[in-house]
Design a protein around this motif. Sequence first.
Motif, PDB file in Angstrom:
ATOM      1  N   UNK A   7       0.843  -1.190   0.000  1.00 24.54           N
ATOM      2  CA  UNK A   7       0.000   0.000   0.000  1.00 24.54           C
ATOM      3  C   UNK A   7       0.878   1.239   0.000  1.00 24.54           C
ATOM      4  N   UNK A   8       0.502   2.233  -0.783  1.00 19.93           N
ATOM      5  CA  UNK A   8       1.182   3.529  -0.799  1.00 19.93           C
ATOM      6  C   UNK A   8       0.475   4.402   0.233  1.00 19.93           C
ATOM      7  N   UNK A   9       1.132   4.639   1.368  1.00 19.75           N
ATOM      8  CA  UNK A   9       0.529   5.414   2.442  1.00 19.75           C
ATOM      9  C   UNK A   9       0.603   6.908   2.135  1.00 19.75           C
ATOM     10  N   UNK A  10      -0.252   7.714   2.764  1.00 19.09           N
ATOM     11  CA  UNK A  10      -0.220   9.160   2.522  1.00 19.09           C
ATOM     12  C   UNK A  10       1.130   9.819   2.797  1.00 19.09           C
ATOM     13  N   UNK A  11       1.935   9.260   3.708  1.00 21.12           N
ATOM     14  CA  UNK A  11       3.243   9.855   4.004  1.00 21.12           C
ATOM     15  C   UNK A  11       4.316   9.483   2.973  1.00 21.12           C
ATOM     16  N   UNK A  12       3.941   8.692   1.958  1.00 13.14           N
ATOM     17  CA  UNK A  12       4.880   8.313   0.906  1.00 13.14           C
ATOM     18  C   UNK A  12       5.477   6.933   1.069  1.00 13.14           C
ATOM     19  N   UNK A  61      -4.930   1.052   4.937  1.00 15.07           N
ATOM     20  CA  UNK A  61      -6.018   0.168   5.378  1.00 15.07           C
ATOM     21  C   UNK A  61      -6.713   0.664   6.644  1.00 15.07           C
ATOM     22  N   UNK A  62      -7.995   0.325   6.766  1.00 16.99           N
ATOM     23  CA  UNK A  62      -8.752   0.624   7.982  1.00 16.99           C
ATOM     24  C   UNK A  62      -8.264  -0.235   9.145  1.00 16.99           C
ATOM     25  N   UNK A  63      -7.882  -1.473   8.824  1.00 16.18           N
ATOM     26  CA  UNK A  63      -7.412  -2.432   9.830  1.00 16.18           C
ATOM     27  C   UNK A  63      -6.137  -3.083   9.328  1.00 16.18           C
ATOM     28  N   UNK A  64      -5.165  -3.222  10.227  1.00 16.46           N
ATOM     29  CA  UNK A  64      -3.939  -3.959   9.906  1.00 16.46           C
ATOM     30  C   UNK A  64      -3.579  -4.861  11.082  1.00 16.46           C
ATOM     31  N   UNK A  91       2.619   2.438  14.553  1.00 14.24           N
ATOM     32  CA  UNK A  91       2.338   3.856  14.786  1.00 14.24           C
ATOM     33  C   UNK A  91       2.203   4.596  13.455  1.00 14.24           C
ATOM     34  N   UNK A  92       3.034   4.229  12.491  1.00 12.12           N
ATOM     35  CA  UNK A  92       2.949   4.831  11.164  1.00 12.12           C
ATOM     36  C   UNK A  92       1.594   4.544  10.519  1.00 12.12           C
ATOM     37  N   UNK A  93       1.108   3.324  10.651  1.00  8.37           N
ATOM     38  CA  UNK A  93      -0.220   3.003  10.115  1.00  8.37           C
ATOM     39  C   UNK A  93      -1.280   3.931  10.719  1.00  8.37           C
ATOM     40  N   UNK A  94      -1.245   4.094  12.054  1.00  8.60           N
ATOM     41  CA  UNK A  94      -2.224   4.970  12.714  1.00  8.60           C
ATOM     42  C   UNK A  94      -2.132   6.397  12.195  1.00  8.60           C
ATOM     43  N   UNK A  95      -0.908   6.896  12.082  1.00  6.76           N
ATOM     44  CA  UNK A  95      -0.699   8.275  11.634  1.00  6.76           C
ATOM     45  C   UNK A  95      -1.178   8.488  10.203  1.00  6.76           C
ATOM     46  N   UNK A  96      -1.306   7.403   9.450  1.00  8.43           N
ATOM     47  CA  UNK A  96      -1.732   7.501   8.056  1.00  8.43           C
ATOM     48  C   UNK A  96      -3.191   7.114   7.842  1.00  8.43           C
ATOM     49  N   UNK A  97      -3.913   6.795   8.926  1.00  6.74           N
ATOM     50  CA  UNK A  97      -5.345   6.579   8.800  1.00  6.74           C
ATOM     51  C   UNK A  97      -5.896   5.246   9.260  1.00  6.74           C
ATOM     52  N   UNK A  98      -5.054   4.294   9.637  1.00  3.57           N
ATOM     53  CA  UNK A  98      -5.579   3.028  10.155  1.00  3.57           C
ATOM     54  C   UNK A  98      -6.399   3.304  11.408  1.00  3.57           C
ATOM     55  N   UNK A 147       1.590 -11.724  23.819  1.00  2.00           N
ATOM     56  CA  UNK A 147       0.920 -10.443  24.013  1.00  2.00           C
ATOM     57  C   UNK A 147       0.340  -9.948  22.691  1.00  2.00           C
ATOM     58  N   UNK A 148      -0.658  -9.090  22.831  1.00  2.00           N
ATOM     59  CA  UNK A 148      -1.224  -8.376  21.686  1.00  2.00           C
ATOM     60  C   UNK A 148      -1.293  -6.907  22.083  1.00  2.00           C
ATOM     61  N   UNK A 149      -0.703  -6.057  21.260  1.00  2.00           N
ATOM     62  CA  UNK A 149      -0.824  -4.612  21.437  1.00  2.00           C
ATOM     63  C   UNK A 149      -1.903  -4.146  20.473  1.00  2.00           C
ATOM     64  N   UNK A 150      -2.893  -3.443  21.019  1.00  2.00           N
ATOM     65  CA  UNK A 150      -4.001  -2.953  20.208  1.00  2.00           C
ATOM     66  C   UNK A 150      -3.819  -1.452  19.995  1.00  2.00           C
ATOM     67  N   UNK A 151      -3.803  -1.070  18.725  1.00  2.00           N
ATOM     68  CA  UNK A 151      -3.622   0.318  18.317  1.00  2.00           C
ATOM     69  C   UNK A 151      -4.955   0.848  17.809  1.00  2.00           C
ATOM     70  N   UNK A 152      -5.361   2.006  18.374  1.00  3.15           N
ATOM     71  CA  UNK A 152      -6.609   2.651  17.975  1.00  3.15           C
ATOM     72  C   UNK A 152      -6.356   4.137  17.780  1.00  3.15           C
ATOM     73  N   UNK A 153      -7.109   4.739  16.874  1.00  5.85           N
ATOM     74  CA  UNK A 153      -6.987   6.173  16.629  1.00  5.85           C
ATOM     75  C   UNK A 153      -7.254   6.958  17.911  1.00  5.85           C
ATOM     76  N   UNK A 154      -6.359   7.893  18.246  1.00  2.00           N
ATOM     77  CA  UNK A 154      -6.564   8.808  19.358  1.00  2.00           C
ATOM     78  C   UNK A 154      -6.514   8.187  20.736  1.00  2.00           C
TER      79      UNK A 154
END
Length: 191
Positions: free
Chosen positions: A79-84, A115-118, A136-143, A155-162
């Motif tokens: 995927x080509x993310x918004x940050x390039x 992607x919405x989910x990764x 973190x990059x995925x989140x910053x680009x819209x995931x 372990x599972x680390x769960x990343x959510x917007x905000x």
Amino acid sequence: MNAYTIDLKPFIELSDEQFYQLCRNHPELQFERNAQGELIIMPPTGGDTGNRNSEINADLVIWNRRTKLGYCFDSSTGFKLPNGANRSPDLAWISKQRWEALAPQQRSKFPPICPDFVAELMSPTDRLATVQAKMQEYLENGTRLGWLLNPESQTVAIYRQGQAVELLRSPETLSGEDVLPGFSLELDSFW
């Protein structure tokens, strides 16, 4: 094997088309590109990691076939993310509305969409800090939702917007929450 990062900028700056052709010309290798344009050569996964990736992806695909809410992608999709950056998460999902808004020619190469989910599955050769930065990059680009699964530490680390990253130890299930409504990943045999 470790991933290798190569800074080509002193010699050449690859265009999106050149990067795409490089990947097509070397299908035996998996490339990513970070936001600085550095080329990352990713090693193939081992058997245990490949099997876990396949099992998780199968569960997501089955849920998606039933709900018809979006599109699923495996680790070979770039995927080509918004940050390039060009990134290939271990598995990804994009809502139907967002995916279908892309032009057919955009979907055929490295889609310019985050992607919405990764999900990223740690393999024994991955560096935790590197994969955490990628999440973190995925989140910053819209995931909107991301899972970093680490079989070694269970372990599972769960990343959510905000929100702050939530760390779960040996969870039995993971919820797709409002991003993947009704999706639940059973992890009892995963650990």
